[in-house]
Design a protein around this motif. Structure first.
Motif, PDB file in Angstrom:
ATOM      1  N   ARG A 149       0.798  -1.226   0.000  1.00 59.32           N
ATOM      2  CA  ARG A 149       0.000   0.000   0.000  1.00 59.32           C
ATOM      3  C   ARG A 149       0.831   1.277   0.000  1.00 59.32           C
ATOM      4  O   ARG A 149       0.281   2.368  -0.158  1.00 59.32           O
ATOM      5  CB  ARG A 149      -0.943   0.007   1.208  1.00 59.32           C
ATOM      6  N   THR A 150       2.132   1.160   0.214  1.00 59.90           N
ATOM      7  CA  THR A 150       2.974   2.357   0.291  1.00 59.90           C
ATOM      8  C   THR A 150       4.261   2.150  -0.502  1.00 59.90           C
ATOM      9  O   THR A 150       4.645   1.012  -0.808  1.00 59.90           O
ATOM     10  CB  THR A 150       3.359   2.691   1.742  1.00 59.90           C
ATOM     11  N   VAL A 186      -6.171  -0.948  -2.361  1.00 57.32           N
ATOM     12  CA  VAL A 186      -5.747   0.349  -2.885  1.00 57.32           C
ATOM     13  C   VAL A 186      -6.622   0.676  -4.085  1.00 57.32           C
ATOM     14  O   VAL A 186      -7.183  -0.216  -4.732  1.00 57.32           O
ATOM     15  CB  VAL A 186      -4.265   0.352  -3.316  1.00 57.32           C
ATOM     16  N   THR A 187      -6.750   1.953  -4.375  1.00 58.99           N
ATOM     17  CA  THR A 187      -7.421   2.378  -5.597  1.00 58.99           C
ATOM     18  C   THR A 187      -6.404   2.346  -6.739  1.00 58.99           C
ATOM     19  O   THR A 187      -5.190   2.249  -6.512  1.00 58.99           O
ATOM     20  CB  THR A 187      -7.977   3.794  -5.453  1.00 58.99           C
ATOM     21  N   ALA A 222      -5.585   4.857  -8.566  1.00 56.72           N
ATOM     22  CA  ALA A 222      -4.766   6.061  -8.440  1.00 56.72           C
ATOM     23  C   ALA A 222      -3.696   5.881  -7.374  1.00 56.72           C
ATOM     24  O   ALA A 222      -2.546   6.316  -7.548  1.00 56.72           O
ATOM     25  CB  ALA A 222      -5.650   7.263  -8.110  1.00 56.72           C
ATOM     26  N   GLU A 223      -4.054   5.238  -6.270  1.00 52.32           N
ATOM     27  CA  GLU A 223      -3.074   4.986  -5.206  1.00 52.32           C
ATOM     28  C   GLU A 223      -2.022   3.984  -5.651  1.00 52.32           C
ATOM     29  O   GLU A 223      -0.846   4.067  -5.252  1.00 52.32           O
ATOM     30  CB  GLU A 223      -3.784   4.463  -3.959  1.00 52.32           C
ATOM     31  N   ALA A 224      -2.427   3.041  -6.475  1.00 48.85           N
ATOM     32  CA  ALA A 224      -1.507   1.983  -6.897  1.00 48.85           C
ATOM     33  C   ALA A 224      -0.505   2.443  -7.948  1.00 48.85           C
ATOM     34  O   ALA A 224       0.593   1.888  -8.033  1.00 48.85           O
ATOM     35  CB  ALA A 224      -2.294   0.790  -7.442  1.00 48.85           C
TER      36      ALA A 224
END
Length: 220
Positions: free
Chosen positions: A12-13, A40-41, A43-45
């Motif tokens: 996730r990060t 995660v979305t 966009a986050e990924a």
């Protein structure tokens, strides 16, 4: 030293990606199932996927995703593999594989010997099989529940496709699991976390070390 390929799922990060890279894992898993604490979305990924170095396979975990979702996912992210972790039928697995031109890994839950027939059925259409612990009845998550199953059920098994062992693996038990089953690939999510969805770099390093039986799973 056995050639054991490790998959760390639910990143996730950027720090997660860095830890997985430093540990020498073969696969980085990104979870797109909204009910999961590891989700995660797209966009986050994106920055996470872009941060993965060459040679680290980028795997997208989805659960009973429709074509619209998979279209958006594959258009938004440069992925190396799709992991189907829902109730997708063999026909649906074959359809997804043909439509997107990406290798497909199908997760199959195992609780007793009767579940092994599905592993064979899916091995006819998928590129890889993830042999996981079957979730409890009415469980919210199809995987990542931290549960093991009787590894003797898959000990020394041979299927048509490469397979990966999952389900409740940790730095403390993965070497035993590999020795008992002769698995050449292992997957972990909750077993390298300090809290649900929060990866721990030391646990990631210890897990990969233990999986390869390089030595004791030292936690720093």
């Amino acid at each position: 030293m056995p050639d054991i390929r490790v998959k760390i799922c639910g990143l996730r990060t950027l720090a997660d990606v860095a830890a997985v890279t430093a540990a020498g894992a073969a696969y980085a898993g990104f979870n797109f199932f909204p009910k999961s604490p590891r989700s995660v979305t797209m966009a986050e990924a994106l920055p996470l996927v872009l941060a993965a170095p060459p040679g680290l396979a980028k795997v997208a975990l989805v659960v009973d995703a429709d074509d619209a979702m998979l279209d958006a996912l594959t258009e938004a992210l440069p992925l190396d593999m799709l992991q189907l972790h829902g109730k997708e039928s063999p026909d649906r697995v074959a359809e997804i594989r043909a439509r997107y031109g990406l290798p497909v890994m199908k997760a199959v839950g195992v609780a007793d010997e009767g579940d092994l027939a599905a592993v064979f059925d899916y091995s006819l259409v998928a590129d890889q099989i993830l042999v996981d612990a079957k979730p409890p009845k009415n469980a919210v998550l199809p995987g990542g529940n931290g549960l093991t199953f009787d590894w003797r059920l898959v000990a020394q098994r041979r299927w048509l496709r490469p397979w990966m062992l999952a389900g409740g693996l940790t730095a403390e038990n993965v070497a035993e699991a590999v020795r008992l089953t002769n698995a050449r690939q292992v997957d972990v999510a909750s077993g390298v976390e300090s809290a649900p969805g929060v990866k721990d770099a030391a646990k990631i390093a210890a897990f990969t070390r233990a999986a390869r039986m390089d030595g004791p799973p030292i936690l720093r």
